[in-house]
Every structure is written in structure tokens, then in C-alpha cells.
Design a protein around this motif. Structure first.
Motif, mmCIF file in Angstrom:
data_model
loop_
_atom_site.group_PDB
_atom_site.id
_atom_site.type_symbol
_atom_site.label_atom_id
_atom_site.label_comp_id
_atom_site.label_asym_id
_atom_site.label_seq_id
_atom_site.Cartn_x
_atom_site.Cartn_y
_atom_site.Cartn_z
ATOM 1 N N LEU A 1 0.274 -6.063 12.858
ATOM 2 C CA LEU A 1 -0.519 -4.690 12.930
ATOM 3 C C LEU A 1 -1.947 -4.996 12.770
ATOM 4 O O LEU A 1 -2.846 -4.066 12.500
ATOM 5 N N GLU B 1 -6.844 -5.971 9.293
ATOM 6 C CA GLU B 1 -7.499 -4.907 8.525
ATOM 7 C C GLU B 1 -6.228 -4.035 7.947
ATOM 8 O O GLU B 1 -6.061 -3.668 6.909
ATOM 9 N N LYS B 2 -5.475 -3.290 8.967
ATOM 10 C CA LYS B 2 -4.268 -2.634 8.541
ATOM 11 C C LYS B 2 -3.464 -3.452 7.650
ATOM 12 O O LYS B 2 -2.727 -2.890 6.669
ATOM 13 N N ASN C 1 -4.496 -3.188 4.133
ATOM 14 C CA ASN C 1 -4.360 -1.909 3.653
ATOM 15 C C ASN C 1 -2.910 -1.473 3.600
ATOM 16 O O ASN C 1 -2.419 -0.632 3.145
ATOM 17 N N LEU C 2 -1.997 -2.536 3.903
ATOM 18 C CA LEU C 2 -0.683 -2.046 3.740
ATOM 19 C C LEU C 2 -0.126 -3.255 2.169
ATOM 20 O O LEU C 2 1.063 -3.245 2.207
ATOM 21 N N ILE D 1 -6.227 4.052 5.040
ATOM 22 C CA ILE D 1 -7.378 3.886 6.003
ATOM 23 C C ILE D 1 -6.721 3.891 7.358
ATOM 24 O O ILE D 1 -5.689 3.422 7.763
ATOM 25 N N LEU D 2 -7.358 5.035 8.110
ATOM 26 C CA LEU D 2 -7.074 5.050 9.652
ATOM 27 C C LEU D 2 -8.335 4.496 10.262
ATOM 28 O O LEU D 2 -9.282 5.306 10.271
ATOM 29 N N LEU D 3 -8.064 3.433 11.130
ATOM 30 C CA LEU D 3 -8.934 2.599 11.752
ATOM 31 C C LEU D 3 -9.238 3.285 13.174
ATOM 32 O O LEU D 3 -8.489 3.943 13.617
ATOM 33 N N LEU E 1 7.293 2.060 12.889
ATOM 34 C CA LEU E 1 6.023 1.847 12.797
ATOM 35 C C LEU E 1 5.557 2.582 11.428
ATOM 36 O O LEU E 1 4.831 1.957 10.593
ATOM 37 N N GLY F 1 3.929 2.085 6.466
ATOM 38 C CA GLY F 1 3.060 2.837 5.453
ATOM 39 C C GLY F 1 3.851 2.660 4.163
ATOM 40 O O GLY F 1 3.054 2.989 3.050
ATOM 41 N N TRP G 1 -0.697 6.663 13.854
ATOM 42 C CA TRP G 1 -1.431 5.861 12.851
ATOM 43 C C TRP G 1 -1.851 6.603 11.510
ATOM 44 O O TRP G 1 -1.997 6.077 10.260
ATOM 45 N N VAL H 1 1.287 6.814 9.513
ATOM 46 C CA VAL H 1 1.285 5.618 8.780
ATOM 47 C C VAL H 1 0.607 5.789 7.529
ATOM 48 O O VAL H 1 0.961 5.264 6.374
ATOM 49 N N ALA H 2 -0.767 6.176 7.724
ATOM 50 C CA ALA H 2 -1.542 6.367 6.430
ATOM 51 C C ALA H 2 -0.994 7.162 5.251
ATOM 52 O O ALA H 2 -1.188 7.023 4.194
#
Lengths: 323, 260
Positions: A213, A216-217, A220-221, B81-83, B97, B101, B149, B152-153
Motif C-alpha cells: 500500500l 506512507e500509508k 499510518n496503518l 491520513i488520506l494521501l 482494502l 484501516g 481510501w 480506509v482512513a
């Protein structure tokens, strides 16, 4: 479920190839007779061919195939790139240099080649990761320092080979990878390590998935990205290292099998890992069966066969876009 | 009540300092936008909040805890965070997916349970993904993917949602859709939001408070009506602009005229 049935089918195919592979060779033994041996009947000579020669070799091919495919699958997650394989982290080039040095410079210690090959491979991996480290570890840096170290080790290997070209004959078979003439002792040597390594790989499923993923994500997970990369790499280097120590250099299994597996069963490591293990075992069995029957009674090195099949497939992957 | 307290933050890459003396408190239920020209350090701040970047000096507190003493995992339970750009395997399903989260709340040996399923359902509901939940991610448009996404956040059950230029690669309709969704989350769930936006009009329309950065320092901090003045746009962006106010909701609308 669909994925489970694909795995069951692949196991059935694997068993079929296994039986076939035990039967085929310079002396062919029909399947009926192989089944008779299980019930302790049949021809004594054929039985000894199977028990002393065929079986250890076939089982080594199974284990090595599974190890290399698993190693490749793990590294493809570490590098976030489906074109990664154990060669990239220096296992093959390090093992080659160490093994060739021993065989050519200190031939009296040839029996120690597996140990040195393993240490050489692990040392090269270690070197590559040390050089790639800069505030953590990024795939691009591993790949670049891998290319550099591989080139240097390859150069050193060539140099030693050229300077000792009179004694090179016996070395060629090792460098090209072969499971021929492997005994129960060889099997005993790698089996426990392989089982431990393969079992450990099932603990890598979640980090391997999360790394896909993006860094960065993944952070953050809650994933410790650097630590996961290093642990996965250590396991991959270990699996490839023990395999190389016993059979020499066999390329492309670590690249092709996880890739085909991904096409067939998807990219979730929960299914991808076991499927790659079965696929790797089946593929190396097939290649080895091919290597010993195609030009019999001469046996070709299975590494060469894999490279001949693998090269065009690699190009095909590149043509398809490689992402 | 403040959820995140940022004091005297200094950030940078290697020897170069990008952000200096950044101090602000984020209140529960607030939508705060950080704006500023390219290279002003907006995204750098968001990155430091979720530990993608080491803090050089200063402190960030979530409640009573300093994030420097918290693990990745603990921070990820509080801030998600949402990138702007995301990657995933192309064959993963939307629902699978979104499950990722949940990972900050799971031990390494725990697998998906009923509670996770419920929270995933809740995230799917709030990100408008009900019809798409069993689809594969590569069958979705860019806007739909960004909503996945966002889900997910949400599945991280964060105290604060961080959005790092979430609309950059989207068509205008998807940009609005995403920001409307964020607004709705804020109104219905009292979700606290910190976002970095490029588009000044979107920032003006959707934020309760705006922080303006120039060369890594705060040059404005207030409501959209206070912040968006001709003087500020001239000083920060070197742009001559006209400013109108929306008849209905009274947020400022910026029309850039020319570069000074």
C-alpha cells in the motif's frame, strides 16, 4: 471458495508431476511400479534407483523450488516491485564467489562448499543493505546498491575463474545449478532449515500485504516499515541462501513463480505464498525432469534449463509493462 | 476542547529547515485548512503529525500524550491520513482494502472479527461506497478510489482526519464530491479535519479556520472571511485578486486577476 479450489488443484498437479518425476530419467520406471514400492513390492534394482538416487534428488528439487519461490514472493513485496528476485539482493553472486573460491583455490575443502556458499550469499545481502541504508531503507536504493555489488562480485568470480581456467570443469555444473547426484545427506541438511523458513514466511503475510500500500500509508496503518522490510529480506535471503548452498545457482524461479501465481490466484499473500510454494516445487521438478530426460543419458544443469525458459518469460513480462 | 496541540514545531529535511515555529491548537469538530504557495511546508506539517517525518524541535500532543513517545501504531489509532496519491494491488476488493484501516487496532496475531466487519460497514456507509464494496479497485474511477481510501482512513476510527491535497488528481466533480463528503462527516460525526489544499476557493468554502504559511512560517490564522483579503493574496501569492462573497453562505470567493 474459488481460491481454495485453485490451491487444491495445484496440489493435485504437483503430486502428478512428483510421481512422473520419480519415474522418468536415464532409467524409466512405470507409475504402477512406483506404487508397488509403496507397498514394499517390485524390482530390487529399480527400487534402489528410486530410493538412493531419484527420491533424494526429487525431494531436494521440491524443497528448493518452494524456497526460491517464497523468497522471490517476499522480496517482491519488500521492493514493491513484481520484478524483484533473490538475485537482486546478492544471494547468488555472493554464493558463487564464495563457492568458486573454495573449489578453485582450496579444493581440499570442497566438502565445505555449501557452508561457504550460504555465508557468501548472506554476507553479500548484508553488504547491499548496509550500503542502501540511509535514514531507513528504500527499494530503489536496495536495487541500485544490489546492481553495484552484484557487478563487483560477478567480476571477482570471473577473475578467479579465468585465472584457474584449467580446473574450471567441475565448477561449471555448480554455477549452473543442479540437483543431480544430491543425496539423503544433502536433503537432511536443508530440510529442517527450509521447514522453519517456510513456516516463518506465513508470519510475513500481513506486513507483506501492507507494504504493497506504499510506505506512507503503511506507516499510518501502524507498520514499522523499515523493520518489516529487513525481517522479510532476512527470511528471503535465508531461504535462497540455504537452497543455493546445496544446488548452486538456479535463477528465475524466484521471479517467475510468484508472478504467475499472482496472475492465477491474486496478490493477497495469504494465498500467494502457499500457491508460490507449490508452484515453485512443481516448476523445479518439471525443469529437473526435463533436464535429465531431454538429452539422456547426459544430464543438463537445471539452472540452465530454467534460464532458457525464464529468459523469454522475463522479456514477456517486461513487454507487458512490468508494473 | 482541543484534540491536537502543536507547539513550536520545527521541521526539515536533513539540514534544510522547512517549517519554523508552527504553533496552533486544533479544536474538536473543527475543519482547519493549511494553505500556502508551493514549498511553504504545508504537506510537511501533515507528514510530521503521522510520523512520516521526524520532528526537529517542538511538540505535538494528542490529548495528553506527545507523539514522540507514541508508536506508529498508537498514532495511527488517533490520526489517519488520506494521501493525494495511493497505491494498492490492482485486484484487491474495496471491502478488503478498507479492512487494512483496522490494522492499527489489531495485534499481529488477531484476524478480522465481527467488530471489524461492523466498522467496515460504517466506513463504507459514510464514504458512499455501498454499491461498490465488492468491486475490484481497478474497476473504479479516480474519484471512487479516493473515496475508498477515505473509507480506509475512517476505518481507523481516528480522532482527527488528515487530508493531504486529496483532490489533486481528480476531476472537478469528484473534487466537490469528496469535499462534500468530508463536510458531511464533520457535521454528522463531529469529525475533526486538518487538510492541506491547493485550491483557495475550496479552502474558503469548506473550512472553519485557515492557516496560511509562507516560507514555513504562519502569516495568517483565522476564519476564511478574515484570511482572504486582497492584501494577503498580494503578500503571500503575489497575485492581484478580486474577492466576492457568496450570497447564501457568505464564504469568500476569490477571482485571481493577474500576477504582480
Amino acid at each position: 471458495m474459488k481460491k481454495v479450489s485453485i490451491i487444491i488443484i495445484s496440489i493435485l498437479i504437483f503430486i502428478g508431476v512428483l510421481v512422473l518425476s520419480i519415474g522418468l530419467g536415464s532409467v524409466s520406471i512405470p507409475v504402477r511400479e512406483i506404487i508397488e514400492f509403496i507397498f514394499n513390492e517390485g524390482d530390487i534394482i529399480n527400487k534402489s534407483i528410486i530410493m538412493d538416487i531419484r527420491l533424494p534428488r526429487v525431494l531436494i528439487a521440491v524443497i528448493v523450488g518452494a524456497n526460491l519461490a517464497t523468497s522471490g514472493a517476499l522480496l517482491q513485496s519488500v521492493m514493491q516491485n513484481p520484478l524483484a528476485d533473490p538475485g537482486i539482493i546478492g544471494v547468488s553472486s555472493g554464493a558463487s564467489l564464495a563457492a568458486i573460491s573454495v573449489m578453485l583455490l582450496k579444493p581440499q575443502y570442497t566438502y565445505l562448499v555449501p557452508l561457504f556458499a550460504f555465508l557468501g550469499g548472506i554476507f553479500a545481502t548484508f553488504l547491499i543493505y548496509i550500503l542502501a541504508w540511509k535514514d531507513g531503507i528504500k527499494p530503489v536504493r536496495i536495487i541500485l546498491s544490489g546492481v553495484a555489488i552484484n557487478a563487483m562480485l560477478g567480476g571477482a568470480t570471473s577473475l578467479i575463474s579465468v585465472l584457474n581456467s584449467d580446473k574450471i570443469q567441475g565448477v561449471i555444473m555448480w554455477v549452473n545449478g543442479s540437483v543431480s547426484g544430491r543425496s539423503w545427506n544433502d536433503l537432511k541438511m536443508i530440510l529442517p532449515y527450509s521447514i522453519v523458513g517456510l513456516l516463518l514466511s506465513f508470519f510475513c503475510i500481513r506486513p507483506a500485504n501492507v507494504l504493497l500500500l506504499g510506505d506512507e500509508k503503511a506507516v499510518n496503518l501502524g507498520l514499522n516499515v523499515n523493520r518489516s522490510r529487513i525481517l522479510l529480506s532476512i527470511l528471503a535471503a535465508f531461504l535462497a541462501g540455504i537452497s543455493t548452498s546445496v544446488v548452486g545457482i538456479i535463477g528465475f524461479i524466484g521471479l517467475i513463480i510468484p508472478h504467475i501465481s499472482r496472475l492465477l490466484i491474486g496478490s493477497d499473500y495469504k494465498y500467494l505464498l502457499p500457491f508460490s510454494m507449490i508452484g515453485g516445487a512443481t516448476m523445479l521438478l518439471l525443469a529437473d525432469t526435463f533436464a535429465r530426460t531431454i538429452a539422456k543419458p547426459i544430464e543438463l544443469p537445471v539452472g540452465t534449463i530454467m534460464a532458457v525458459i525464464g529468459g523469454p518469460f522475463f522479456l514477456y513480462l517486461l513487454r507487458k509493462g512490468g508494473k | 476542547m482541543e484534540v491536537v496541540k502543536i507547539s513550536n514545531l520545527q521541521l526539515g529535511y536533513e539540514k534544510k529547515t522547512v517549517v519554523r515555529n508552527f504553533t496552533t491548537n486544533i479544536e474538536k469538530g473543527e475543519i482547519v485548512s493549511i494553505i500556502g504557495p508551493n514549498g511553504s511546508g504545508k504537506s510537511t506539517i501533515l507528514k510530521s503529525l503521522v510520523k512520516l517525518l521526524k520532528i526537529q524541535e517542538g511538540m505535538v500532543h494528542i490529548g495528553k500524550n506527545s507523539i514522540t513517545n507514541m508508536s506508529n501504531k498508537e498514532v495511527s489509532q488517533n490520526l489517519s491520513i488520506l494521501l493525494q496519491h495511493n497505491t494498492s494491488p490492482s485486484d484487491i476488493s474495496v471491502r478488503d482494502l478498507i479492512y487494512y484501516g483496522r490494522l492499527p487496532h489489531k495485534k499481529w496475531y488477531q484476524s478480522k472479527d465481527i467488530d471489524d466487519e461492523q466498522i467496515i460497514d460504517w466506513a463504507i456507509e459514510n464514504a458512499n461506497l455501498k454499491e461498490l464494496q465488492y468491486k475490484k479497485i481497478n474497476c473504479l474511477s479516480g474519484g471512487e478510489r479516493q473515496r475508498v481510501w477515505l473509507a480506509v482512513a475512517l476505518a481507523q476510527e481516528p480522532k482527527v482526519l488528515l487530508l493531504d491535497e486529496p483532490t489533486t488528481y481528480l476531476d472537478i466533480s469528484y473534487q466537490l464530491e469528496l469535499l462534500e463528503l468530508v463536510k458531511k462527516l464533520n457535521q454528522n460525526l463531529n469529525m475533526t479535519v486538518i487538510m492541506v489544499l491547493h485550491d483557495l476557493n475550496q479552502a474558503a468554502k469548506y473550512s472553519d479556520r485557515i492557516i496560511v504559511l509562507k516560507k514555513g512560517q504562519i502569516v495568517g490564522n483565522g476564519s476564511p472571511r478574515e484570511i482572504f483579503t486582497k492584501e494577503l493574496l498580494r503578500e503571500v501569492y503575489n497575485v492581484e485578486a478580486k474577492i466576492y462573497y457568496d450570497d447564501l453562505d457568505h464564504y469568500p470567493v476569490i477571482i485571481p486577476k493577474k500576477v504582480i
